[in-house]
Design a protein around this motif. Structure first.
Motif, PDB file in Angstrom:
ATOM      1  N   GLU A 132     -60.294   5.275 -21.597  1.00 41.60           N
ATOM      2  CA  GLU A 132     -59.139   5.573 -22.429  1.00 41.60           C
ATOM      3  C   GLU A 132     -58.174   6.571 -21.790  1.00 41.60           C
ATOM      4  OE1 GLU A 132     -58.500   3.976 -25.114  1.00 41.60           O
ATOM      5  OE2 GLU A 132     -60.373   2.860 -25.093  1.00 41.60           O
ATOM      6  N   CYS A 133     -58.653   7.383 -20.844  1.00 44.16           N
ATOM      7  CA  CYS A 133     -57.823   8.390 -20.199  1.00 44.16           C
ATOM      8  C   CYS A 133     -57.084   9.258 -21.213  1.00 44.16           C
ATOM      9  CB  CYS A 133     -56.820   7.754 -19.237  1.00 44.16           C
ATOM     10  SG  CYS A 133     -57.605   7.045 -17.789  1.00 44.16           S
ATOM     11  N   PRO A 134     -57.781   9.888 -22.184  1.00 47.15           N
ATOM     12  CA  PRO A 134     -57.114  10.655 -23.223  1.00 47.15           C
ATOM     13  C   PRO A 134     -56.345  11.842 -22.688  1.00 47.15           C
ATOM     14  CG  PRO A 134     -59.472  11.084 -23.237  1.00 47.15           C
ATOM     15  CD  PRO A 134     -59.243   9.957 -22.288  1.00 47.15           C
ATOM     16  N   ILE A 135     -56.825  12.454 -21.565  1.00 49.09           N
ATOM     17  CA  ILE A 135     -56.130  13.610 -21.015  1.00 49.09           C
ATOM     18  C   ILE A 135     -54.731  13.211 -20.548  1.00 49.09           C
ATOM     19  CG2 ILE A 135     -56.149  15.348 -19.181  1.00 49.09           C
ATOM     20  CD1 ILE A 135     -59.170  15.294 -19.270  1.00 49.09           C
ATOM     21  N   LEU A 136     -54.655  12.102 -19.834  1.00 50.38           N
ATOM     22  CA  LEU A 136     -53.366  11.658 -19.338  1.00 50.38           C
ATOM     23  C   LEU A 136     -52.459  11.243 -20.484  1.00 50.38           C
ATOM     24  CD1 LEU A 136     -54.281   9.680 -16.116  1.00 50.38           C
ATOM     25  CD2 LEU A 136     -53.250  11.914 -16.323  1.00 50.38           C
ATOM     26  N   SER A 137     -52.996  10.598 -21.490  1.00 53.65           N
ATOM     27  CA  SER A 137     -52.169  10.208 -22.633  1.00 53.65           C
ATOM     28  C   SER A 137     -51.525  11.431 -23.252  1.00 53.65           C
ATOM     29  CB  SER A 137     -53.033   9.475 -23.673  1.00 53.65           C
ATOM     30  OG  SER A 137     -53.534   8.278 -23.121  1.00 53.65           O
ATOM     31  N   ALA A 138     -52.283  12.508 -23.386  1.00 52.68           N
ATOM     32  CA  ALA A 138     -51.732  13.731 -23.955  1.00 52.68           C
ATOM     33  C   ALA A 138     -50.657  14.317 -23.052  1.00 52.68           C
ATOM     34  CB  ALA A 138     -52.854  14.744 -24.179  1.00 52.68           C
ATOM     35  N   LEU A 139     -50.895  14.271 -21.748  1.00 55.88           N
ATOM     36  CA  LEU A 139     -49.928  14.838 -20.816  1.00 55.88           C
ATOM     37  C   LEU A 139     -48.601  14.088 -20.847  1.00 55.88           C
ATOM     38  CD1 LEU A 139     -52.169  15.610 -17.715  1.00 55.88           C
ATOM     39  CD2 LEU A 139     -51.093  17.256 -19.239  1.00 55.88           C
ATOM     40  N   PHE A 140     -48.652  12.788 -21.115  1.00 54.60           N
ATOM     41  CA  PHE A 140     -47.430  11.996 -21.111  1.00 54.60           C
ATOM     42  C   PHE A 140     -46.764  11.920 -22.495  1.00 54.60           C
ATOM     43  CE2 PHE A 140     -49.018  10.481 -17.031  1.00 54.60           C
ATOM     44  CZ  PHE A 140     -47.845  10.480 -16.291  1.00 54.60           C
ATOM     45  N   ALA A 141     -47.303  12.627 -23.481  1.00 56.84           N
ATOM     46  CA  ALA A 141     -46.704  12.601 -24.815  1.00 56.84           C
ATOM     47  C   ALA A 141     -45.257  13.094 -24.775  1.00 56.84           C
ATOM     48  CB  ALA A 141     -47.536  13.454 -25.773  1.00 56.84           C
ATOM     49  N   LYS A 142     -45.017  14.169 -24.038  1.00 58.58           N
ATOM     50  CA  LYS A 142     -43.649  14.684 -23.927  1.00 58.58           C
ATOM     51  C   LYS A 142     -42.748  13.705 -23.180  1.00 58.58           C
ATOM     52  CE  LYS A 142     -44.796  19.604 -24.168  1.00 58.58           C
ATOM     53  NZ  LYS A 142     -44.741  20.924 -23.468  1.00 58.58           N
ATOM     54  N   ALA A 143     -43.336  12.988 -22.214  1.00 60.61           N
ATOM     55  CA  ALA A 143     -42.546  12.006 -21.479  1.00 60.61           C
ATOM     56  C   ALA A 143     -42.079  10.878 -22.395  1.00 60.61           C
ATOM     57  CB  ALA A 143     -43.356  11.444 -20.310  1.00 60.61           C
ATOM     58  N   LEU A 144     -42.944  10.470 -23.330  1.00 57.58           N
ATOM     59  CA  LEU A 144     -42.550   9.420 -24.274  1.00 57.58           C
ATOM     60  C   LEU A 144     -41.413   9.899 -25.173  1.00 57.58           C
ATOM     61  CD1 LEU A 144     -45.982   7.882 -25.364  1.00 57.58           C
ATOM     62  CD2 LEU A 144     -44.350   7.015 -23.685  1.00 57.58           C
ATOM     63  N   ALA A 179     -39.231  12.193 -24.320  1.00 55.56           N
ATOM     64  CA  ALA A 179     -38.055  12.263 -23.456  1.00 55.56           C
ATOM     65  C   ALA A 179     -37.483  10.877 -23.193  1.00 55.56           C
ATOM     66  CB  ALA A 179     -38.424  12.937 -22.135  1.00 55.56           C
ATOM     67  N   ALA A 180     -38.364   9.879 -23.051  1.00 48.48           N
ATOM     68  CA  ALA A 180     -37.914   8.508 -22.825  1.00 48.48           C
ATOM     69  C   ALA A 180     -37.101   8.007 -24.010  1.00 48.48           C
ATOM     70  CB  ALA A 180     -39.117   7.593 -22.587  1.00 48.48           C
ATOM     71  N   HIS A 181     -37.567   8.320 -25.213  1.00 47.99           N
ATOM     72  CA  HIS A 181     -36.835   7.915 -26.419  1.00 47.99           C
ATOM     73  C   HIS A 181     -35.483   8.611 -26.481  1.00 47.99           C
ATOM     74  CE1 HIS A 181     -35.640   8.002 -30.673  1.00 47.99           C
ATOM     75  NE2 HIS A 181     -36.201   6.786 -30.711  1.00 47.99           N
ATOM     76  N   ARG A 240     -36.680   5.062 -18.778  1.00 51.38           N
ATOM     77  CA  ARG A 240     -36.262   3.792 -19.374  1.00 51.38           C
ATOM     78  C   ARG A 240     -37.421   2.794 -19.385  1.00 51.38           C
ATOM     79  NH1 ARG A 240     -31.974  -0.477 -18.139  1.00 51.38           N
ATOM     80  NH2 ARG A 240     -32.138   0.120 -15.958  1.00 51.38           N
ATOM     81  N   ALA A 241     -38.248   2.821 -18.321  1.00 55.22           N
ATOM     82  CA  ALA A 241     -39.409   1.932 -18.290  1.00 55.22           C
ATOM     83  C   ALA A 241     -40.365   2.260 -19.426  1.00 55.22           C
ATOM     84  CB  ALA A 241     -40.118   2.043 -16.939  1.00 55.22           C
ATOM     85  N   LEU A 242     -40.631   3.551 -19.648  1.00 55.90           N
ATOM     86  CA  LEU A 242     -41.510   3.951 -20.745  1.00 55.90           C
ATOM     87  C   LEU A 242     -40.958   3.472 -22.083  1.00 55.90           C
ATOM     88  CD1 LEU A 242     -42.515   7.594 -19.737  1.00 55.90           C
ATOM     89  CD2 LEU A 242     -43.999   5.574 -19.772  1.00 55.90           C
ATOM     90  N   HIS A 243     -39.654   3.619 -22.260  1.00 52.40           N
ATOM     91  CA  HIS A 243     -39.060   3.211 -23.536  1.00 52.40           C
ATOM     92  C   HIS A 243     -39.184   1.700 -23.736  1.00 52.40           C
ATOM     93  CE1 HIS A 243     -36.501   3.367 -27.044  1.00 52.40           C
ATOM     94  NE2 HIS A 243     -35.763   2.402 -26.531  1.00 52.40           N
ATOM     95  N   VAL A 244     -38.903   0.921 -22.700  1.00 54.32           N
ATOM     96  CA  VAL A 244     -38.950  -0.544 -22.825  1.00 54.32           C
ATOM     97  C   VAL A 244     -40.383  -1.020 -23.026  1.00 54.32           C
ATOM     98  CG1 VAL A 244     -38.621  -2.703 -21.549  1.00 54.32           C
ATOM     99  CG2 VAL A 244     -36.788  -1.017 -21.642  1.00 54.32           C
ATOM    100  N   LEU A 245     -41.331  -0.392 -22.371  1.00 56.42           N
ATOM    101  CA  LEU A 245     -42.732  -0.782 -22.561  1.00 56.42           C
ATOM    102  C   LEU A 245     -43.182  -0.521 -23.997  1.00 56.42           C
ATOM    103  CD1 LEU A 245     -44.288   0.436 -19.194  1.00 56.42           C
ATOM    104  CD2 LEU A 245     -43.975  -1.941 -19.945  1.00 56.42           C
ATOM    105  N   GLN A 246     -42.666   0.529 -24.613  1.00 50.52           N
ATOM    106  CA  GLN A 246     -42.958   0.777 -26.027  1.00 50.52           C
ATOM    107  C   GLN A 246     -42.257  -0.243 -26.919  1.00 50.52           C
ATOM    108  OE1 GLN A 246     -43.136   5.195 -27.302  1.00 50.52           O
ATOM    109  NE2 GLN A 246     -41.762   5.200 -25.546  1.00 50.52           N
ATOM    110  N   LEU A 247     -41.024  -0.582 -26.549  1.00 48.27           N
ATOM    111  CA  LEU A 247     -40.190  -1.443 -27.379  1.00 48.27           C
ATOM    112  C   LEU A 247     -40.591  -2.916 -27.306  1.00 48.27           C
ATOM    113  CD1 LEU A 247     -37.524  -1.360 -29.123  1.00 48.27           C
ATOM    114  CD2 LEU A 247     -36.302  -1.842 -26.985  1.00 48.27           C
ATOM    115  N   ALA A 248     -41.138  -3.315 -26.165  1.00 48.80           N
ATOM    116  CA  ALA A 248     -41.403  -4.743 -25.923  1.00 48.80           C
ATOM    117  C   ALA A 248     -42.357  -5.336 -26.956  1.00 48.80           C
ATOM    118  CB  ALA A 248     -41.976  -4.924 -24.525  1.00 48.80           C
ATOM    119  N   ASP A 249     -42.036  -6.559 -27.381  1.00 47.14           N
ATOM    120  CA  ASP A 249     -42.943  -7.297 -28.274  1.00 47.14           C
ATOM    121  C   ASP A 249     -44.143  -7.817 -27.496  1.00 47.14           C
ATOM    122  OD1 ASP A 249     -41.183  -7.367 -30.758  1.00 47.14           O
ATOM    123  OD2 ASP A 249     -39.850  -8.264 -29.270  1.00 47.14           O
ATOM    124  N   THR A 250     -43.904  -8.173 -26.224  1.00 47.94           N
ATOM    125  CA  THR A 250     -44.963  -8.689 -25.359  1.00 47.94           C
ATOM    126  C   THR A 250     -44.823  -8.050 -23.978  1.00 47.94           C
ATOM    127  OG1 THR A 250     -45.036 -10.831 -26.479  1.00 47.94           O
ATOM    128  CG2 THR A 250     -45.922 -10.751 -24.245  1.00 47.94           C
TER     129      THR A 250
END
Length: 324
Positions: free
Chosen positions: A19-31, A33-35, A64-74
């Motif tokens: 699951e890499c929970p540490i990295l997920s937490a570290l990138f929370a601010k990046a998400l 910022a991406a938004h 922008r890649a982070l935002h689109v990966l969140q936004l994508a339906d597939t």
């Protein structure tokens, strides 16, 4: 591969994780910022987004890649397990129905499934296992099929091992006319075809960029020796903890690899530096003048080029000027 293993320049992962929970937490601010940075842009439905992903270091993802990966339906991808791990590392959740395998063995068939989803109004993001899709990875056939169906393909630029290596190898073209580079990708696994391809690069005035796997790099290095003192840059493990970018004469590439077992590990980008131009001796024009006094122009040019070693085209232009 665990995504935390891709961030070796930041973390040294000892064991594969799920699951890499540490990295997920570290990138929370990046998400967040991406938004903030990208959400105000328009992202049309029914479009395919070609999304570049890191080649080794997870921090090399664009907002922008982070935002689109969140936004994508597939999310269409080479390897669904690898991509799910990548998404989890960023804290992005996509269910199994939201990922679709599109790789070199099923690209034509899978493209039709992507087109159906696009025609249904979905936003589909395509990612290769690493880097910019459709360069030396799958994606080109997918993009071509989507375009042929009258649908949009939108690129999201980002990491590329090819450009990364070129930017750091110091390869300089001998003249402005020879600027640019030739991307040859993976050469044939058959020795004869590979050697013929390398022989064709002997007089190439541009940089030549190759890709190679660790189990074949020694064979490639051996074949490159035909280029003699021509500089060759071996770039391995780019953006990772053990990144190495080393330039040697082509004749010494095999010895460098053999000097340390670590040198042959990892994926390689190989840059063959431009061939140097032959310096004009100055004799060509002198010889040309003597020959023009006795021979027709074309014959004089041909003989002058053979005697002096200078370019026939250059001497032909000089001959025209002398005859004017």
């Amino acid at each position: 591969a665990s995504p935390c293993c891709l961030v070796l320049s930041i973390f040294e992962c000892k064991e594969p994780c799920c699951e890499c929970p540490i990295l997920s937490a570290l990138f929370a601010k990046a998400l967040d910022a991406a938004h903030d940075a990208a959400a105000q842009q328009h992202y049309p439905q029914g479009a395919l987004y070609m999304v570049a992903t890191p080649i080794g270091n997870l921090a090399d993802i664009s907002l922008r890649a982070l935002h689109v990966l969140q936004l994508a339906d597939t999310v269409a991808c080479e390897d669904t397990r690898h991509t799910q791990s990548l998404l989890r590392a960023y804290g992005i959740s996509k269910g199994g129905a939201q990922t679709l395998a599109v790789h070199q063995h099923n690209e034509a068939e899978a493209a039709q499934h992507v087109i159906q989803r696009l025609q249904g109004g979905e936003r589909v993001a395509y990612v290769s296992d690493a880097g910019t899709p459709a360069i030396s990875d799958p994606g080109a056939r997918l993009a071509s099929a989507v375009i042929a169906a009258g649908l949009r393909v939108l690129p999201l630029p980002g990491a590329s091992s090819i450009i990364t290596a070129l930017s750091a190898c110091g390869a300089v073209a001998p003249s402005d006319e020879a600027s640019g580079f030739l991307f040859a990708g993976f050469l044939s696994s058959k020795a004869g075809l590979r050697q013929s391809a390398i022989a064709a690069f002997q007089n190439e005035a541009r940089s030549v960029v190759l890709l190679e796997a660790p189990h074949r790099i020694e064979a490639l290095a051996k074949d490159l020796s035909i280029l003699g003192n021509r500089p060759v840059t071996l770039a391995r493990e780019l953006t990772k903890q053990f990144e190495q970018i080393h330039t040697v004469p082509a004749s010494e590439a095999s010895a460098w690899l053999a000097a340390d077992p670590q040198h042959a590990r990892g994926e390689f980008v190989v840059v063959i530096h431009p061939a140097p131009t032959q310096a004009e001796s100055g004799d060509g024009e002198r010889v040309l003048k003597l020959l023009l006094a006795e021979l027709p122009l074309k014959t004089a040019v041909k003989l002058a080029a053979e005697i002096s070693g200078e370019s026939k085209n250059v001497l032909y232009d000089k001959a025209l000027a002398l005859k004017a």
